[in-house]
Design a protein around this motif. Structure first.
Motif, mmCIF file in Angstrom:
data_model
loop_
_atom_site.group_PDB
_atom_site.id
_atom_site.type_symbol
_atom_site.label_atom_id
_atom_site.label_comp_id
_atom_site.label_asym_id
_atom_site.label_seq_id
_atom_site.Cartn_x
_atom_site.Cartn_y
_atom_site.Cartn_z
ATOM 1 N N ASN A 629 0.963 -1.597 0.089
ATOM 2 C CA ASN A 629 -0.072 0.089 -0.412
ATOM 3 C C ASN A 629 0.440 0.995 0.321
ATOM 4 O O ASN A 629 0.743 2.603 -0.781
ATOM 5 N N ALA A 630 1.840 1.147 0.573
ATOM 6 C CA ALA A 630 3.309 2.028 1.055
ATOM 7 C C ALA A 630 3.297 3.002 -0.367
ATOM 8 O O ALA A 630 3.653 3.571 -1.433
ATOM 9 N N CYS A 631 3.673 1.561 -1.384
ATOM 10 C CA CYS A 631 3.961 1.285 -2.186
ATOM 11 C C CYS A 631 3.554 2.614 -3.363
ATOM 12 O O CYS A 631 3.919 3.068 -4.240
ATOM 13 N N GLY A 665 -0.664 10.192 2.029
ATOM 14 C CA GLY A 665 -1.999 10.401 3.231
ATOM 15 C C GLY A 665 -2.899 9.862 2.126
ATOM 16 O O GLY A 665 -3.233 9.858 1.616
ATOM 17 N N ILE A 666 -3.614 9.847 4.226
ATOM 18 C CA ILE A 666 -5.297 9.376 3.528
ATOM 19 C C ILE A 666 -6.140 10.465 4.040
ATOM 20 O O ILE A 666 -5.972 10.792 4.744
ATOM 21 N N VAL A 667 -7.045 9.990 2.661
ATOM 22 C CA VAL A 667 -7.914 11.915 2.613
ATOM 23 C C VAL A 667 -8.864 11.350 4.175
ATOM 24 O O VAL A 667 -9.302 9.834 3.930
ATOM 25 N N ARG A 684 -7.731 -0.186 -9.519
ATOM 26 C CA ARG A 684 -7.944 -2.048 -9.836
ATOM 27 C C ARG A 684 -7.650 -2.461 -8.520
ATOM 28 O O ARG A 684 -7.443 -3.828 -8.109
ATOM 29 N N GLY A 685 -8.194 -1.526 -7.284
ATOM 30 C CA GLY A 685 -8.077 -2.562 -6.393
ATOM 31 C C GLY A 685 -9.185 -3.147 -5.383
ATOM 32 O O GLY A 685 -10.194 -2.591 -6.099
ATOM 33 N N MET A 686 -9.381 -3.760 -4.464
ATOM 34 C CA MET A 686 -10.344 -4.686 -4.184
ATOM 35 C C MET A 686 -10.811 -4.313 -2.912
ATOM 36 O O MET A 686 -12.518 -4.847 -2.625
ATOM 37 N N GLY A 689 -7.495 -5.854 1.546
ATOM 38 C CA GLY A 689 -5.932 -5.392 2.197
ATOM 39 C C GLY A 689 -6.010 -5.739 3.779
ATOM 40 O O GLY A 689 -5.136 -6.521 5.044
ATOM 41 N N LEU A 690 -6.558 -4.691 4.119
ATOM 42 C CA LEU A 690 -6.478 -4.150 5.211
ATOM 43 C C LEU A 690 -7.038 -4.697 6.051
ATOM 44 O O LEU A 690 -7.363 -4.513 7.195
ATOM 45 N N SER A 691 -8.586 -4.709 5.707
ATOM 46 C CA SER A 691 -9.496 -5.508 6.587
ATOM 47 C C SER A 691 -9.046 -6.781 6.722
ATOM 48 O O SER A 691 -8.918 -7.625 8.006
HETATM 49 P P1 ADP Z 1 -7.072 -1.288 -1.574
HETATM 50 O O1 ADP Z 1 -5.621 -1.354 -1.754
HETATM 51 O O2 ADP Z 1 -6.895 -2.672 -3.050
HETATM 52 O O3 ADP Z 1 -7.330 -0.331 -2.072
HETATM 53 P P2 ADP Z 1 -6.579 -1.993 1.224
HETATM 54 O O4 ADP Z 1 -7.424 -2.153 1.908
HETATM 55 O O5 ADP Z 1 -4.795 -2.913 1.408
HETATM 56 O O6 ADP Z 1 -7.588 -2.172 -0.583
HETATM 57 O O7 ADP Z 1 -6.526 -0.040 1.273
HETATM 58 C C1 ADP Z 1 -8.114 0.553 1.252
HETATM 59 C C2 ADP Z 1 -7.588 2.020 0.567
HETATM 60 O O8 ADP Z 1 -7.515 2.360 1.472
HETATM 61 C C3 ADP Z 1 -6.603 2.108 0.353
HETATM 62 O O9 ADP Z 1 -7.770 2.338 -1.333
HETATM 63 C C4 ADP Z 1 -6.354 3.330 0.209
HETATM 64 O O10 ADP Z 1 -7.682 4.548 -0.721
HETATM 65 C C5 ADP Z 1 -6.209 3.899 0.944
HETATM 66 N N1 ADP Z 1 -4.921 3.386 1.253
HETATM 67 C C6 ADP Z 1 -3.991 2.333 2.289
HETATM 68 N N2 ADP Z 1 -2.450 2.556 2.482
HETATM 69 C C7 ADP Z 1 -2.557 3.568 1.411
HETATM 70 C C8 ADP Z 1 -1.799 4.335 1.976
HETATM 71 N N3 ADP Z 1 -0.356 4.347 1.849
HETATM 72 N N4 ADP Z 1 -1.372 5.452 1.420
HETATM 73 C C9 ADP Z 1 -2.688 6.937 1.488
HETATM 74 N N5 ADP Z 1 -3.854 5.857 0.890
HETATM 75 C C10 ADP Z 1 -3.362 4.250 1.884
#
Ligand code: ADP
Length: 727
Positions: A629-631, A665-667, A684-686, A689-691
């Motif tokens: 995600n950081a990548c 950063g995260i909105v 193209r995200g699912m 991952g974080l869940s």
């Molecule tokens: P995906 O990577 O498939 O979107 P994730 O559950 O991994 O699913 O991530 C959910 C969302 O969290 C991402 O779509 C993104 O908006 C946000 N996010 C995750 N990691 C970061 C990050 N390092 N910086 C900014 N936003 C992030």
């Protein structure tokens, strides 16, 4: 618990015996002292009597001496008679005969120096006379020229014991004859009778040879008899003395004598021994009688009083026992004030005990009610002998019969075999230190029924701090345990259902998770092909690429396996995981991706080795997800410096992994939702991952959270308990 009763003195004397001893102890010393005084007094009396008797003996011998001296004087005067000078023996015979009665003599005789009888008043003048020979007295008078007295001898004329007093008859300064007065023993008797001695006393005058010259009793029998050699020896050794001996007539006497220095004769007085000791014996007999009478009276009194005291004490024994038993008392009137006071005290004590027992019963009932209402079994275990006392509720709980004697072994036998060792350990541990304990275990009851028991025990100590007993309560927690187990089961089922529900979606997740290693394998394979297409391919590089392909492939296999488990109901196997090694492994796996994106990871590891109890592949998955995600966030290089930080540090009893990027950063509005399944901002995200990462963190009793950095970019933190702190 009552304290042990004081040991009884089995051989303690009774009151009567004690009082009897007291009486004896009081009277006997007085009697002994009195006896001593009496004997002392007797000895003084005796000494005085003996002194007095010696004086009387002295008086007797003095009177004897006087008698003899006056006789000698009369004879001396007669010896100077002119008739004798003129040889007128007829006239002299007449004169002498006249003097015989005056002198109280038997006769008067005239002897010449050869011992020839010249004249005897016993014979008529001119009658033939015997020649007596030179008797010792004659010899003494001739030798000394002085008057003398003979010892006792047998008279030649009358054949009876006699003595003679003689004086010399001088002519021209020479002794030519001796004039003698012959005396029978009766002559001296008056010197004894004048002393008025007690009738039973023996009194004698003895000559120099110890022959009886006169005697107060039975004179005819003993006149002229010689006393014992022992007495003669004593007489010779001292002029005055006393000794215990036997008189001539066989009487035991205390004998006192005084010897004349003039004649060598002795006056001897014999006090009958019995008379001497009779008064002593009488007094002693009196003393013994008085003592016995006093003892008898004292003992009788002691018996009477002792009996009354014993009766009073005995009368209080049963009431005292009744006090202990909490029964009512009937105390009869007693002989002594103190005993009556004790009776009153016992009555008060009985009331207090009854009241205390009633209070105790009430409190016991309250306790029993409370215990019953709470289904609590109460118990006490003696540590000295492992005996167990328990309430009926407890017996019912453990399935013991009401009257059964219980021991620790009986209790342990009821405990489920799987829990028995733990229960025994806890009980032993309590005995050796811990003041209280709580434990939960199962009972295996008859019929195979299992019952969960919750037990709380606390230990009691004696004054020296030694453990005495354990008291506690036990209760049936089977329902609670079943409820807990049901909750756990339900949780598992819910989790399972949730996972099943997610299965459809998670098939996408599978693709998502596998996408990364497959992409890596593809790019590695393409790279290998490119290397091999070169005219001089670097085979070492190719081998390294192939190793990476193998690693990626293994990881893909692991991911499939983990997801299979995650979707199944199995618990994940835990193993010790070194946090540093975990981070190194993750970096190795994502290295190619990073290179591909033109990014680098800076790892910050503490020096301390930190160990987790975890499933290492799941943790890899989390960290790789966060790094990917950081990548993604730093994909546009103009937005960042291309460095991602992976930090691992100790945080209390946990390990804190942090992935810090410098992306956009995260909105802010989306921040609360990023851990929701299917939330994504990527084309193209699912959004899984974080869940998945958060559910893995939860399964490891950890937490996962995110925040924006003040200086830009986002930070994700995974906090997991250290192995030793993990539940
Ligand atoms: P995906 O990577 O498939 O979107 P994730 O559950 O991994 O699913 O991530 C959910 C969302 O969290 C991402 O779509 C993104 O908006 C946000 N996010 C995750 N990691 C970061 C990050 N390092 N910086 C900014 N936003 C992030």
């Amino acid at each position: 618990m009552s304290s042990a009763p004081a040991p009884t003195r089995h051989h303690a004397p009774g009151v009567r015996a004690s009082l009897a001893l007291l009486v004896i102890a009081c009277i006997l010393p007085v009697a002994v002292v009195t006896a001593f005084l009496i004997v002392h007094f007797y000895q003084r009396e005796r000494a005085q009597l003996i002194d007095h008797t010696i004086s009387r003996a002295r008086a007797i011998i003095a009177a004897t001496d006087r008698d003899i001296a006056s006789t000698q004087l009369a004879l001396q005067m007669l010896s100077t008679s002119t008739m004798l000078l003129k040889q007128d023996l007829r006239g002299f015979h007449q004169r002498a005969t006249g003097l015989v009665d005056q002198l109280g003599a038997d006769s008067i005789v005239l002897l010449d120096t050869d011992g020839t009888l010249l004249l005897s008043t016993r014979r008529p003048y001119g009658a033939p006379l015997a020649r007596l020979g030179r008797a010792p007295l004659l010899q003494r008078i001739l030798a000394s020229g002085r008057p003398g007295v003979s010892d006792m001898f047998i008279g030649p004329l009358n054949g009876r014991p006699i003595f003679s007093v003689g004086v010399p008859v001088r002519r021209a300064g020479a002794t030519v004859m001796t004039l003698n007065a012959i005396f029978t023993p009766q002559r001296l008797q008056h010197v004894l009778s004048e002393q008025k001695l007690p009738a039973n006393w023996r009194a004698s005058v003895l000559d120099t040879e110890g022959r009886v010259a006169t005697r107060s009793r039975e004179l005819d029998t003993y006149a002229g008899r010689q006393v014992s050699a022992a007495l003669r020896q004593q007489l010779a050794s001292a002029s005055e003395s006393g000794l215990a001996t036997r008189s001539l007539d066989g009487q035991d006497v205390y004998l006192v004598y005084s010897r004349s220095t003039r004649t060598g004769w002795s006056a001897v007085l014999g006090i009958p021994s019995e008379e001497l000791t009779a008064s002593l014996y009488r007094t002693l007999a009196w003393l013994v009688s008085v003592t016995l009478a006093a003892l008898g009276a004292g003992l009788a009194l002691a018996w009477l009083l002792g009996g009354r005291i014993a009766d009073s004490v005995q009368a209080l024994v049963a009431p005292a026992r009744a006090v202990g038993a909490g029964a009512s008392l009937a105390i009869p009137p007693l002989h002594f004030r103190e005993a009556n006071e004790l009776g009153h005290a016992l009555r008060d004590a009985a009331l207090s005990v009854r009241q205390a027992r009633a209070d105790m019963r009430e409190s016991e009932q309250r306790l029993a009610l409370a215990a019953n209402a709470a289904h609590l079994g109460i118990w006490t275990r003696e540590l000295s002998d492992s005996r167990i006392w328990c309430s009926e509720q407890w017996r019912a709980l453990f399935g013991f019969a009401p009257e059964q004697q219980l021991s620790l072994a009986d209790l342990l036998a009821k405990v489920h075999p799987d829990d028995r060792a733990a229960v025994r350990d806890t009980l032993n541990h309590t005995q050796h230190g811990a003041p209280r304990y709580d434990m939960e275990y199962r009972l295996l009851l008859a019929g195979g029924e299992q019952r969960w028991i919750g037990s709380h025990g606390s230990i009691e100590h004696d004054a020296q701090g030694r453990p005495l007993r354990v008291r506690g309560v036990s209760l049936d927690i089977t329902q609670r345990k079943q409820a807990e187990l049901e909750v756990q089961q339900k949780q598992k089922e819910v989790t399972h259902l949730a996972r099943v529900a997610m299965l459809g979606e998670l098939s996408g997740a599978l693709a998502h998770e596998l996408n990364q290693p497959l992409t890596a394998i593809l790019s590695n394979a393409q790279a290998a092909r490119r290397f091999l297409a070169r005219p001089a391919p670097d085979l070492a590089e190719v081998a390294e690429i192939l190793d990476d392909i193998v690693d990626e492939d293994k990881r893909a296999g692991d991911i499939i396996e983990r997801l299979r488990r995650l979707f199944g109901k199995q618990d994940m196997p835990r193993q010790p995981v070194d946090a540093g090694a975990l981070v190194d492994g993750v970096i190795r796996l994502v290295r190619n991706d990073l290179i591909h994106h033109g990014l680098t990871v800076r790892t910050e590891l503490g020096e301390q080795a930190l160990t987790l109890s975890a499933d290492p592949v799941q943790l890899q998955q989390v960290l790789i997800n966060l790094l990917m995600n950081a990548c993604d966030a730093q994909a546009a290089p103009q937005l960042s410096d291309g460095v991602i930080v992976l930090r691992c540090a100790r945080d209390g009893d946990a390990v804190l992994f942090s992935v810090i990027d410098h992306g956009p950063g995260i909105v802010q509005e989306t921040l609360p939702r990023i851990f929701d399944p299917f939330f994504t901002t990527k084309t193209r995200g699912m959004g899984l991952g974080l869940s998945i990462c958060r559910s893995i963190a939860g399964a490891h009793h950890g937490t996962l959270w995110a925040h924006n950095n003040p200086d830009g970019g986002a930070s994700f933190h995974l906090r997991l308990p250290l192995a030793e702190a993990a539940p």
